[in-house]
Motif scaffolding. Structure first.
Motif, mmCIF file in Angstrom:
data_model
loop_
_atom_site.group_PDB
_atom_site.id
_atom_site.type_symbol
_atom_site.label_atom_id
_atom_site.label_comp_id
_atom_site.label_asym_id
_atom_site.label_seq_id
_atom_site.Cartn_x
_atom_site.Cartn_y
_atom_site.Cartn_z
ATOM 1 N N MET A 117 2.477 -2.033 -3.234
ATOM 2 C CA MET A 117 2.129 -1.923 -1.819
ATOM 3 C C MET A 117 1.216 -3.067 -1.392
ATOM 4 N N GLY A 118 0.496 -3.618 -2.337
ATOM 5 C CA GLY A 118 -0.338 -4.782 -2.065
ATOM 6 C C GLY A 118 -1.650 -4.441 -1.415
ATOM 7 N N ALA A 119 -2.614 -5.290 -1.652
ATOM 8 C CA ALA A 119 -3.954 -5.087 -1.140
ATOM 9 C C ALA A 119 -4.151 -5.668 0.240
ATOM 10 N N GLU A 120 -3.161 -6.424 0.732
ATOM 11 C CA GLU A 120 -3.349 -7.081 2.021
ATOM 12 C C GLU A 120 -3.471 -6.098 3.187
ATOM 13 N N ASN A 121 -3.042 -4.865 2.982
ATOM 14 C CA ASN A 121 -3.112 -3.859 4.047
ATOM 15 C C ASN A 121 -4.455 -3.139 4.089
ATOM 16 N N TYR A 122 -5.353 -3.474 3.172
ATOM 17 C CA TYR A 122 -6.608 -2.743 3.077
ATOM 18 C C TYR A 122 -7.790 -3.687 3.177
#
Length: 135
Positions: A117-122
């Protein structure tokens, strides 16, 4: 010998030796002063207990097996009652291992999904205001 001496000779602390006695795994006489006194056979008995605990047996299992134990390792005769007790413990260990494998697989799936899901959304996480995850 006194409990301290037995502890030194076996590498087992006195608290554990008292526990073994309370569980019926180890016997001590009492001196006139009330101190526990062990005979020479207690050294071998403690070593047997440690080996059997290392095999994952409970103190209840060990109490059942100890009267038949021979030698430090110890060797156990293949009588039907002993084999049944050891096989039952082996089955319990297998069940626990299977449950741990299922738990591990589920956790690995969660980790993989979270990584995909990746950390870029948080927002950045520093952990300072979070409770630790229970083990």
């Amino acid at each position: 010998m006194l409990i301290g001496e037995l502890g030194r000779r076996t590498g087992v602390n006195t608290h554990q030796l008292r526990y073994y006695e309370a569980q019926g795994l180890l016997e001590a006489d009492r001196g006139a002063n009330g101190y526990r006194e062990y005979d020479e056979s207690a050294v071998l008995r403690v070593k047997q207990i440690r080996h059997l605990l290392g095999a994952g047996l409970s103190s209840e299992d060990i109490a059942y097996l100890l009267p038949c134990a021979v030698g430090e390792a110890p060797e156990l005769p293949g009588c039907p009652e002993l084999l049944a007790a050891m096989r039952a413990r082996l089955r319990r260990l297998d069940e626990q291992m299977e449950q741990l494998a299922r738990s591990r697989a589920a956790l690995a799936t969660y980790v993989d999904t979270a990584e995909r899901m990746g950390a870029e959304n948080y927002p950045p996480f520093d952990g300072s205001d979070q409770e630790p995850v229970p083990a």
